[in-house]
Design a protein around this motif. Structure first.
Motif: not given
Lengths: 567, 567
Positions: A488-500, A554-559
């Motif tokens: 989950k932590k890795e996931r949320s770090e990934y999400v934060a990165k994609r958000m930027t 969102v991140v997944e869709k964009v990805a």
């Protein structure tokens, strides 16, 4: 034995024997002995507090008898607890005689051999010739008993040098003992009634002894011992004043106390003929069937009947009239019969998941912590419970460290031989995507009416299959939880990165839109505090904000879209 | 201790205490207990034989009390030795009471705690309610004492059920004991004089007890124990009859017996104030200086004087008048003074390089064996000697196996925790070109007046720096020797291979020569039995065969030439 035939035969008292073989109890040398003595007295103090169901308070001080002396030298060790205290008449036997113990009833204790504290006194005496001082007051008494005593080693008998009894108030004026000022009113209504609020209260036991020690070489272990004890008894206040005048204070982090253990009758499994003979001797039962029901744990009428059929013994027979062969048969059958109910876990007192997690958080400040208390289990007729904790990140150093505890005692020596280390080594950590070089701390607590220690010094636990299995299952559950948290932590770090990244896209799209629609597009609102809502509205274009799509989606869709764009 | 304040206080006799905590002495369960009991009695038997300076003979049998019974069940263990025997009056104390021991004098013994044999009797009694039988005859006596006794566990006292004394001749008629037919005349001239040659002689001790055991689960360890004992005491005859009727017989491979150890006075290092007080009490010395010289090992006038100066104590003072502070000062100084002479190694009895090699060859048939007896050394005032053996190839299985011994006892449990395993693991075997997957067996024997066991069960040795260092040095010397042997072996294999090639060359050259000189060249003579000479002559072309060039040189030259030819 036989080799002594041509030599002079000497009979040793138990005190003498243990003094000669003190290395097996952890009194090998001045450094180790100092650590062991301190630890044994602290554990007795904690036991005395928990017996009274009060939140434990143990105050320890260690001073050089003469300043400016180089190690090894004589130290004065003083341990004060605010526990139940000891009746004055029991003091000489309990403190001045080796091999005094409890009766047959079973419950979980820190002390296991009834030996540790007395070994400390003996060691102090043989190395310094000084008496020990015991100051004690029973929990509801107003009188303090003060003893100075030695052990007559040849006779294994207490030798009282001084004995006096004074009122608590007078004692508190003359001594530096800490008054028990806060009484837990919920738990001890009766005692608080008796005491006027203004008068200072004191009960408990102070033990003071001189002993040869080596502080320089034992300091590390002693401080480690306190830190680990603070983890496993986070509901205790511990104070330690070192010979150098430093004061270590471990404050309690919780006021909840684990349920205390209850005494139970012996389990039929593991009883020998000698114990059987003794039990029969004092029993009033006139039939074997009654004898079994009266004297053994969880043996009712049905169990007794079935067992006696299995053992081919007559349940109506008077137990006092059993022949030698029948006694052996009885014992053998008790060993082999596998339908006895397992011991009732109420004789155990695990500390519980919540308290264990509190202790870990308090001392180690990890980023993640979890704990599992397994269901009670049985080995050779002894009930046991395994508790496992797992902590990750935060202030935990890199690498895997193991914290071992048994009946709330930290075990500091011989880690490599312990059953726990074996389980940790054998676990396939990769299955949980956990790399052993990460900051990980593992905690194992074994609570049992009989800890299978390999040594009198209580250094490590033997490899018992049933115990090993429970540790393994507990550890796997913790590892699974850590693994979920980590992903989950890795996931949320990934999400934060994609958000930027996403923000940059939006900014670009917005700027192009501005030109085509010729009006200002404000995207800052989309990435406000309520991010998910904002994004969900902006992308899904649905009304009322009902269908909230979160950042991850969102991140997944964009990805996914950008992946498609590439192909 | 303190935790028992609100409970009933029970005082335990040493027998009771040890029975309750029998797991620490190796009596955990029916399998382990059977192994431990057998081993303790065999070791007492070996000690009894070696005390009489006779070649040891120990005969062991194990039978089921009732046939066709499934494990765990009751076994009868009988151990007969042809040792010194025990005086009839000493039997009850030596066999029926826990914690009888020798006085302060020091020498090397197998038994260390004075406990093992008696634990076996106690365990037998609590599991079967049967008495033990002791049959014994002193070495020069003609009377056999026969006892049947139990231990009163609550009082820790022997309880004699039967006692009779009969002549040896009558005893041999009625019993199945093995007569001592061969008397070592060189060593026991006196006893052979007294005995007419025709009369059968018997002396020694037979111990017989019933106990709950599990042969199926202990068989492996018991047989391993015998095999390893046969390695470390190759001068003993050991016989073991299993419950299944198989007979294992380990015949002695040598008649040389290691020098027996001598008793010495205690070393000043490691003496505590209690022991000092006791020594002073019984001493007749009127000055401290005399007291030191009379009671301590290797303390002469000069040493006493220098030490007393160091300790700042008056040598003329009467030791009985020392104050508490002076006693502590005396002990502390004894601990800190580093100029005492080390203990005399005559108190030790290493088995010696030759006997160790004999034992290894006898039981393991290796291709290579070497042994090193290190010089005596000291830890905490205790003398010790380390002996290391290393065997390779032959019938030794692949991989590295470790055989651990202390005071001629094989140690079978907890190998991983032992100091030996640590040294073996830490040694850089590559430096000696020895790969751990080869057939290698390592033997370590520690002989000491005090083996630093970690457990009463004598399973493994603590990590003491001085001992670790000696093992390391011994092992390195052995590894060096093996490395030399291995490289010679490789070399000679290489030479043999090249010789085969060389013969082919010679044959070819000879055949071409035959054609050019038109006569038969017989090269078979060159490669006769005396190969080196033959080749040396054939290549060096020198006269008189004085300068013998060996095969290796030839091979090297040929190799060098062929290398050149290639470039």
């Amino acid at each position: 034995m036989v080799e002594m035939a041509t030599e002079q035969i000497t009979e040793l008292s138990p005190s003498e024997w243990f003094m000669r073989n003190r290395n097996i109890a952890g009194f090998d040398n001045a450094a180790r002995a100092l650590y062991t003595a301190l630890r044994e007295l602290v554990e007795n103090g904690l036991d005395a507090c928990e017996t009274s169901k009060a939140l434990p308070e143990v105050i320890v001080s260690l001073k050089r008898e003469q300043e400016d002396k180089r190690d090894p030298t004589v130290y004065v060790l003083r341990v004060e607890d605010h526990g139940v205290g000891v009746a004055a008449d029991d003091v000489p036997t309990l403190f001045g005689k080796v091999l005094t113990g409890t009766k047959m009833a079973l419950k979980q204790h820190r002390g296991h051999f009834g030996l540790g504290g007395k070994m400390a006194f003996l060691y102090g005496q043989v190395t310094t010739q000084s008496p020990i001082r015991i100051i004690t007051c029973r929990i509801n008494s107003r009188k303090v008993a003060i003893f100075s005593l030695k052990i007559n080693i040849q006779r294994n008998e207490p030798q009282i040098l001084e004995r006096k009894v004074i009122p608590v108030s007078k004692f508190l004026q003359t001594q530096k003992a800490s008054p028990v000022t806060t009484i837990d009113k919920k738990k001890r209504k009766d005692s608080s009634k008796k005491t006027s609020k203004k008068e200072p209260v004191w009960h408990g036991t102070i033990t003071e002894l001189s002993l040869m020690g080596d502080w320089q070489r034992s300091k590390g272990k002693i401080l480690e011992y306190f830190k680990k004890t603070a983890i496993i008894v986070p509901y205790a206040n511990l104070t330690f004043e070192t010979p150098d005048g430093e004061v270590y204070r471990y404050e309690r982090a919780t006021e909840s106390l684990p349920e205390p253990p209850e005494e139970i009758l012996p389990h039929p499994h593991g009883v020998d003929t000698e114990t059987l003979a003794q039990m029969i001797k004092v029993s009033k039962s006139t039939t074997l069937s009654d004898f079994l029901m009266d004297n053994f744990h969880r043996v009712g009428e049905k169990t007794a009947e079935d067992f006696l059929k299995f053992a081919e013994l007559n349940g109506k027979k008077n137990p006092k009239k059993l022949s030698r062969e029948e006694m052996v048969k009885l014992m053998e059958s008790m060993e082999k019969y596998d339908k006895f109910l397992p011991p009732d876990p109420k004789c155990l007192s695990p500390i519980g998941e919540e308290i264990l997690e509190t202790g870990i958080k308090k001392e180690l400040s990890p980023a993640f912590v979890t704990a599992v208390t397994r269901s009670p289990s049985v080995y050779s007729g002894h009930a046991f419970v395994v508790e496992v904790g797992l902590a990750y990140g935060g202030q935990i150093p890199l690498g895997m460290s193991i914290y071992r505890f048994s009946n709330r005692i930290p075990l500091l020596y011989d880690e490599g031989s312990d059953v726990t280390s074996k389980v940790v080594r054998e676990l396939d950590w990769r299955r949980y995507h956990i790399s052993p070089d990460r900051p990980i701390a593992i905690f194992i607590h074994l609570a049992s009416t009989k800890i299978p220690y390999k040594t009198v010094g209580k250094e490590y636990i033997a490899e018992v299959d049933e115990i090993k299995r429970e540790i393994d299952l507990g550890l796997k559950e913790c590892a699974r939880r850590l693994s979920i948290w980590l992903s989950k932590k890795e996931r949320s770090e990934y999400v934060a990165k994609r958000m930027t990244l996403l923000k940059d896209y939006y900014a670009f799209i917005a700027s192009t839109l501005e030109r085509s629609i010729s009006r200002k597009v404000d995207i800052s609102k989309l990435f406000g505090n309520n991010k998910s809502n904002g994004i969900a509205t902006a992308t899904a274009q649905e009304e009322g904000g009902e269908s909230v799509v979160d950042e991850e989606t969102v991140v997944e869709k964009v990805a996914a879209t950008s992946e498609k764009g590439r192909t």
